[in-house]
Design an enzyme around this catalytic site. Structure first.
Site, PDB file in Angstrom:
ATOM      1  N   ALA A 205       3.720  10.368  -3.331  1.00 56.36           N
ATOM      2  CA  ALA A 205       5.085  10.272  -3.861  1.00 56.36           C
ATOM      3  C   ALA A 205       5.729   8.964  -3.429  1.00 56.36           C
ATOM      4  O   ALA A 205       5.492   8.474  -2.318  1.00 56.36           O
ATOM      5  CB  ALA A 205       5.904  11.464  -3.377  1.00 56.36           C
ATOM      6  N   PHE A 206       6.540   8.393  -4.328  1.00 56.89           N
ATOM      7  CA  PHE A 206       7.295   7.168  -4.056  1.00 56.89           C
ATOM      8  C   PHE A 206       6.364   6.006  -3.678  1.00 56.89           C
ATOM      9  O   PHE A 206       6.726   5.139  -2.903  1.00 56.89           O
ATOM     10  CB  PHE A 206       8.337   7.406  -2.958  1.00 56.89           C
ATOM     11  N   ARG A 207       5.144   6.029  -4.220  1.00 58.34           N
ATOM     12  CA  ARG A 207       4.143   4.995  -4.000  1.00 58.34           C
ATOM     13  C   ARG A 207       3.705   4.900  -2.542  1.00 58.34           C
ATOM     14  O   ARG A 207       3.153   3.881  -2.104  1.00 58.34           O
ATOM     15  CB  ARG A 207       4.629   3.629  -4.517  1.00 58.34           C
ATOM     16  N   LEU A 208       3.907   5.969  -1.783  1.00 58.94           N
ATOM     17  CA  LEU A 208       3.413   6.034  -0.409  1.00 58.94           C
ATOM     18  C   LEU A 208       2.021   6.680  -0.448  1.00 58.94           C
ATOM     19  O   LEU A 208       1.817   7.816  -0.014  1.00 58.94           O
ATOM     20  CB  LEU A 208       4.388   6.819   0.475  1.00 58.94           C
TER      21      LEU A 208
END
Length: 202
Positions: A179-182
């Site tokens: 999620a959120f490019r993490l």
């Protein structure tokens, strides 16, 4: 086989065991060619080429694909026997990258795999001058017809210019969407007879 949790993914010690798990899950979910991989090569001129090929086998020695040795990738691998590959399984939101030295499979391995191909595919391996200029589709169809006449029945042997290549990875990297490019990234680097594992920033 249940899907791996992220902590299991990042703690695994054997990259090929992890790849096997991911590949089995991809085969259950990818609608087309879960064994498709982008293969990057570069010849003596140093310019890279990339194309999609199909993985036809893997074990602790590496990843295997088959092709015409006179094709562009065959020529480039003869000049520079190194390659990189990437699998992207969109349905799983996962990616695997590897790179390393390339060698040909044994004659016995190439013969055994070629014998499993459909007859028309075996005829095509003889007929196609892969990567060479082709004047028309009719010329290709004519070459296939001539090859079929050459082998009218029975076995179609493997052409001398057709074989398999094995990429023995020096590194294998696993990427899992977050999620959120993490995202989660783990790189395995060959170290003697084993592997060193490191997490990477996304």
């Amino acid at each position: 086989m249940g899907e791996l949790r992220k902590d299991e993914f990042t703690e695994r010690a054997d990259p090929f065991a992890l790849f096997r798990d991911w590949f089995e899950e991809a085969k259950a979910s990818e609608p087309e060619d879960p064994n498709a991989m982008a293969l990057a090569t570069a010849g003596a001129d140093g310019l890279p080429d990339v194309r999609i090929v199909l993985l036809k086998g893997f074990d602790e020695r590496g990843f295997v694909f088959y092709t015409n040795t006179r094709s562009m990738k065959g020529v480039e691998l003869a000049e520079n026997p190194q390659a990189a590959l990437v699998f992207h399984w969109k349905s799983r939101r996962r990616q695997v990258r590897a790179r390393g030295a390339v060698s040909r499979v044994t004659e016995a391995e190439a013969d055994a795999y070629f014998a499993t191909r459909p007859r028309d595919s075996r005829l095509g391996a003889w007929a196609s001058r892969q990567s060479q200029p082709l004047a028309s589709r009719a010329d290709l169809e004519r070459a296939v017809a001539e090859t079929a006449a050459r082998f009218p029945e029975g076995d179609v042997p493997r052409p001398p210019h057709w074989t398999g290549y094995r990429i023995a990875p020096a590194t294998i990297e696993f990427w899992q969407d977050g999620a959120f490019r993490l995202h989660d990234r783990v790189r395995f680097t060959r170290a003697g007879d084993g592997w060193e594992r490191a997490r990477l920033f996304p």
